[in-house]
Design a protein around this motif. Structure first.
Motif, PDB file in Angstrom:
ATOM      1  N   VAL A   1      14.764  43.880  74.207  1.00 49.04           N
ATOM      2  CA  VAL A   1      14.439  42.713  73.365  1.00 49.04           C
ATOM      3  C   VAL A   1      15.581  42.257  72.660  1.00 49.04           C
ATOM      4  CG1 VAL A   1      12.940  41.729  71.737  1.00 49.04           C
ATOM      5  CG2 VAL A   1      11.945  43.235  73.591  1.00 49.04           C
ATOM      6  N   LEU A   2      16.282  43.195  72.216  1.00 52.00           N
ATOM      7  CA  LEU A   2      17.368  42.922  71.289  1.00 52.00           C
ATOM      8  C   LEU A   2      18.570  42.351  71.892  1.00 52.00           C
ATOM      9  CD1 LEU A   2      18.638  42.848  68.445  1.00 52.00           C
ATOM     10  CD2 LEU A   2      19.458  45.124  68.684  1.00 52.00           C
ATOM     11  N   GLY A   3      18.893  42.893  73.029  1.00 50.61           N
ATOM     12  CA  GLY A   3      19.807  42.648  73.986  1.00 50.61           C
ATOM     13  C   GLY A   3      19.641  41.302  74.709  1.00 50.61           C
TER      14      GLY A   3
ATOM     15  N   ILE B   1      21.710  37.818  74.170  1.00 52.63           N
ATOM     16  CA  ILE B   1      22.255  36.845  75.424  1.00 52.63           C
ATOM     17  C   ILE B   1      21.760  35.561  74.935  1.00 52.63           C
ATOM     18  CG2 ILE B   1      22.220  36.686  77.714  1.00 52.63           C
ATOM     19  CD1 ILE B   1      22.478  39.840  78.023  1.00 52.63           C
ATOM     20  N   ALA B   2      20.655  35.461  74.708  1.00 52.20           N
ATOM     21  CA  ALA B   2      20.228  34.018  74.677  1.00 52.20           C
ATOM     22  C   ALA B   2      20.671  33.202  73.408  1.00 52.20           C
ATOM     23  CB  ALA B   2      18.745  34.142  74.475  1.00 52.20           C
ATOM     24  N   ALA B   3      20.876  34.086  72.527  1.00 52.07           N
ATOM     25  CA  ALA B   3      21.799  33.199  71.273  1.00 52.07           C
ATOM     26  C   ALA B   3      23.185  32.809  71.630  1.00 52.07           C
ATOM     27  CB  ALA B   3      21.906  34.285  70.017  1.00 52.07           C
TER      28      ALA B   3
ATOM     29  N   ILE C   1      26.920  28.306  73.523  1.00 47.34           N
ATOM     30  CA  ILE C   1      27.808  27.636  74.522  1.00 47.34           C
ATOM     31  C   ILE C   1      27.316  26.588  74.949  1.00 47.34           C
ATOM     32  CG2 ILE C   1      28.959  28.325  76.845  1.00 47.34           C
ATOM     33  CD1 ILE C   1      28.897  31.147  76.028  1.00 47.34           C
ATOM     34  N   VAL C   2      26.017  26.404  75.182  1.00 50.59           N
ATOM     35  CA  VAL C   2      25.607  25.087  75.432  1.00 50.59           C
ATOM     36  C   VAL C   2      25.609  24.048  74.691  1.00 50.59           C
ATOM     37  CG1 VAL C   2      23.429  24.081  76.160  1.00 50.59           C
ATOM     38  CG2 VAL C   2      23.969  26.052  77.365  1.00 50.59           C
TER      39      VAL C   2
END
Length: 47
Positions: A8-10, A14-16, A21-22
């Motif tokens: 979950v932390l990973g 990655i989502a952050a 970037i987006v």
């Protein structure tokens, strides 16, 4: 740390990074990468 918490932390990290970037482009990630390498070098010096 259990595998579930690590996953979950990973995924959160990655989502952050993807959202950053987006929304703002890749210049922030390049800056943070350079600062991270400088921090690693500094911490290795004091080890």
């Amino acid at each position: 740390m259990t595998n579930r918490i690590a996953l979950v932390l990973g995924l959160f990290l990655i989502a952050a990074a993807v959202i950053d970037i987006v929304l703002f482009g890749d210049r922030h990630m390049i800056f943070l990468g350079k600062k991270l390498f400088a921090l690693i070098d500094w911490v290795a010096f004091w080890r």
